[in-house]
Scaffold this motif. Sequence first.
Motif, short mmCIF file in Angstrom:
data_model
loop_
_atom_site.label_atom_id
_atom_site.label_comp_id
_atom_site.label_asym_id
_atom_site.label_seq_id
_atom_site.Cartn_x
_atom_site.Cartn_y
_atom_site.Cartn_z
N LEU B 83 0.86 -1.18 0.00
CA LEU B 83 0.00 0.00 0.00
C LEU B 83 0.90 1.24 0.00
O LEU B 83 1.76 1.38 0.87
CB LEU B 83 -0.88 -0.01 1.26
N CYS B 84 0.73 2.09 -1.00
CA CYS B 84 1.53 3.30 -1.10
C CYS B 84 0.63 4.52 -0.90
O CYS B 84 -0.47 4.57 -1.47
CB CYS B 84 2.18 3.40 -2.48
N VAL B 85 1.08 5.47 -0.09
CA VAL B 85 0.26 6.66 0.18
C VAL B 85 1.12 7.92 0.07
O VAL B 85 2.26 7.96 0.55
CB VAL B 85 -0.36 6.60 1.60
N VAL B 86 0.56 8.92 -0.57
CA VAL B 86 1.20 10.23 -0.68
C VAL B 86 0.16 11.27 -0.28
O VAL B 86 -0.99 11.19 -0.69
CB VAL B 86 1.67 10.45 -2.15
N GLY B 87 0.57 12.23 0.55
CA GLY B 87 -0.36 13.28 0.96
C GLY B 87 -0.31 14.47 0.02
O GLY B 87 0.76 14.86 -0.44
N CYS B 88 -1.49 15.00 -0.30
CA CYS B 88 -1.58 16.21 -1.14
C CYS B 88 -2.51 17.19 -0.43
O CYS B 88 -3.66 17.39 -0.86
CB CYS B 88 -2.15 15.90 -2.53
N GLY B 89 -2.06 17.76 0.67
CA GLY B 89 -2.89 18.71 1.41
C GLY B 89 -4.08 18.03 2.05
O GLY B 89 -3.93 17.14 2.89
N GLU B 90 -5.28 18.41 1.64
CA GLU B 90 -6.51 17.87 2.22
C GLU B 90 -6.85 16.48 1.70
O GLU B 90 -7.83 15.88 2.12
CB GLU B 90 -7.68 18.80 1.89
N VAL B 91 -6.03 16.00 0.77
CA VAL B 91 -6.33 14.73 0.09
C VAL B 91 -5.14 13.79 0.22
O VAL B 91 -3.99 14.23 0.27
CB VAL B 91 -6.62 15.03 -1.41
N VAL B 92 -5.39 12.49 0.32
CA VAL B 92 -4.30 11.51 0.20
C VAL B 92 -4.53 10.70 -1.07
O VAL B 92 -5.66 10.37 -1.42
CB VAL B 92 -4.18 10.56 1.42
N LEU B 93 -3.42 10.45 -1.74
CA LEU B 93 -3.45 9.63 -2.95
C LEU B 93 -2.91 8.27 -2.55
O LEU B 93 -1.82 8.19 -1.97
CB LEU B 93 -2.55 10.30 -4.00
N LEU B 94 -3.66 7.21 -2.81
CA LEU B 94 -3.16 5.90 -2.40
C LEU B 94 -3.27 4.87 -3.52
O LEU B 94 -4.17 4.97 -4.36
CB LEU B 94 -3.86 5.40 -1.14
N ALA B 95 -2.33 3.97 -3.52
CA ALA B 95 -2.30 2.92 -4.54
C ALA B 95 -2.09 1.58 -3.86
O ALA B 95 -1.19 1.44 -3.03
CB ALA B 95 -1.19 3.19 -5.54
N LEU B 96 -2.94 0.63 -4.21
CA LEU B 96 -2.81 -0.73 -3.72
C LEU B 96 -2.14 -1.52 -4.84
O LEU B 96 -2.68 -1.57 -5.95
CB LEU B 96 -4.20 -1.27 -3.43
N ILE B 97 -0.96 -2.07 -4.58
CA ILE B 97 -0.22 -2.71 -5.67
C ILE B 97 0.17 -4.14 -5.32
O ILE B 97 0.25 -4.51 -4.14
CB ILE B 97 1.04 -1.89 -6.06
N GLU B 98 0.44 -4.92 -6.35
CA GLU B 98 0.87 -6.31 -6.14
C GLU B 98 2.31 -6.32 -5.66
O GLU B 98 3.05 -5.35 -5.89
CB GLU B 98 0.76 -7.08 -7.46
N SER B 99 2.71 -7.43 -5.01
CA SER B 99 4.08 -7.53 -4.50
C SER B 99 5.10 -7.38 -5.61
O SER B 99 6.20 -6.85 -5.40
CB SER B 99 4.28 -8.88 -3.80
N SER B 100 4.72 -7.86 -6.81
CA SER B 100 5.68 -7.86 -7.92
C SER B 100 5.71 -6.55 -8.70
O SER B 100 6.48 -6.40 -9.63
CB SER B 100 5.31 -9.00 -8.88
N ALA B 101 4.87 -5.60 -8.30
CA ALA B 101 4.80 -4.33 -9.06
C ALA B 101 6.10 -3.54 -8.92
O ALA B 101 6.86 -3.72 -7.96
CB ALA B 101 3.63 -3.50 -8.55
N ASN B 102 6.33 -2.67 -9.88
CA ASN B 102 7.52 -1.82 -9.86
C ASN B 102 7.26 -0.63 -8.92
O ASN B 102 6.68 0.37 -9.32
CB ASN B 102 7.82 -1.35 -11.29
N VAL B 103 7.72 -0.77 -7.68
CA VAL B 103 7.43 0.25 -6.66
C VAL B 103 8.08 1.58 -7.02
O VAL B 103 7.51 2.66 -6.80
CB VAL B 103 7.93 -0.21 -5.27
N GLY B 104 9.27 1.50 -7.61
CA GLY B 104 9.99 2.73 -7.99
C GLY B 104 9.18 3.57 -8.95
O GLY B 104 9.08 4.79 -8.80
N ARG B 105 8.59 2.91 -9.94
CA ARG B 105 7.78 3.62 -10.94
C ARG B 105 6.51 4.20 -10.30
O ARG B 105 6.15 5.36 -10.56
CB ARG B 105 7.42 2.62 -12.07
#
Lengths: 157, 117
Positions: B83-105
Amino acid sequence: MTAPSVGEKWVDAPFRRFLDDARIKCGVVLLSTGRVIAQYGFAGPDDVMSVCALASAINASSRELGKQLDGKPFGELHHAGGERQLYMGSFRVGGSEYLFVGVFDAESSVGLVEMYFGDFCRSLEESWKASAPEALPQGDFEGDLNRSLDALFGPLE
Amino acid sequence: MTPFTETLRHLGRLPGVIVAMTAGAKDGLIIEQSGSSAGGDASSQRHTAALAAFLYAKSGRASAAAGLGEPVFMRLEADRGQLCVVGCGEVVLLALIESSANVGRVRLDMLTARSAL
């Protein structure tokens, strides 16, 4: 802060878990007729009596409003205050309709409360089936409310 | 169409991304998500968004207490995905990804989206 007081055994464990998980500051579970089932965080019966009367009235009016606007009653109500927020939801267990009214602050969020409220309803359903309690009497609002307040806080002197 | 629509569409197309969502940072309620049926049922997505927003807020407090300032990117690695999360002020952007996904990208694109927003 006082410990939760619960009038029905099958409500006890799910209620305590919900308060803890959702970080509820104070809350009350009542029958839609006004009988109090459980409370937490209120100083005395007067506060609970006011909340129950208001919750029953809000539930009745929001149900009707929901029917007029959307053809079905509203299930939940959220009011975001400055410091504290209020969440109110209804659920059915054993053929009776119950209401929950709770207050939370920045330590929680409406998303979390909503999520744990769903878990709470499911736990109550299971707990009710497992304990098979006697059907709750549904009489007059004032009589039910006074009897349940006496059970939770002790009879008035 | 919100300012996040294109970002979510882009993130949702990346390989290994199960679902991308925006949610309120304070209330944890979903604002928008990539694909209506992606990443499990609506109930589990609501739970993910609520808990992720809450976790991100807590990590912000931990970061501030440690004198590290605002968190930039949060990644939770679990048995069956991340689970990746980035905050953008009043909003959080989150992505649920597979273990094999390219996390760097995924991280790069989420941070780019944060800057753009």
